[in-house]
Design an enzyme around this catalytic site. Sequence first.
Site, PDB file in Angstrom:
ATOM      1  CB  CYS A 119       0.408   1.605   4.144  1.00  0.00           C
ATOM      2  SG  CYS A 119      -1.336   1.151   4.086  1.00  0.00           S
TER       3      CYS A 119
ATOM      4  CB  CYS B  12      -0.913  -0.040   1.227  1.00  0.00           C
ATOM      5  SG  CYS B  12      -1.775   1.481   1.593  1.00  0.00           S
TER       6      CYS B  12
END
Length: 170
Positions: free
Chosen positions: A91, A88
């Site tokens: 993230c 991600c």
Amino acid sequence: MNKFFTFIIGILFLASCSAGPKEKTEENTENKVSVVETSLSGDTETTDKVVHLTTETFKQKVFNYEANQEWKYEGTVPCIVDFYADWCGPCKRVAPILDELAKEYEGKIIIYKVNTEEQRELSAAFGIRSIPTILFVPVEGQPQAAQGALPKETLEKAISEVLLQEKKSS
């Protein structure tokens, strides 16, 4: 457990308070982490590092959703739980910010990370459908969640308002 899951579904989302340009951060793809030991009494020691949790350690240190119908934080220091995945991009942008916050708030909050790919049961129990999802857990009261790659200023505001903590003195 219905009340808990109803709470999770209706969890409050913190609005981003940054209207200006976003702060550029370097990607931290290695996600260096140190493990926090638990004493025999079960108290979690504070650390200046982000700590990875499994489903079992989450139940010990944050919330045992199998044993409790109502929210009951297991820790003694407020915490942040970052639900993330290695692939991600947002993230990866939040990871170095959380590392900084762990150092700046050492002794005042603990920052945990949960890999949603590895801890599917835990992610499902919390209804995590979007990552990053960041859970702010005060010692007393209900946790609050936010989604997305929030800037450092927004995370600091949530720490101050939800967790009632200020940075450690230099």
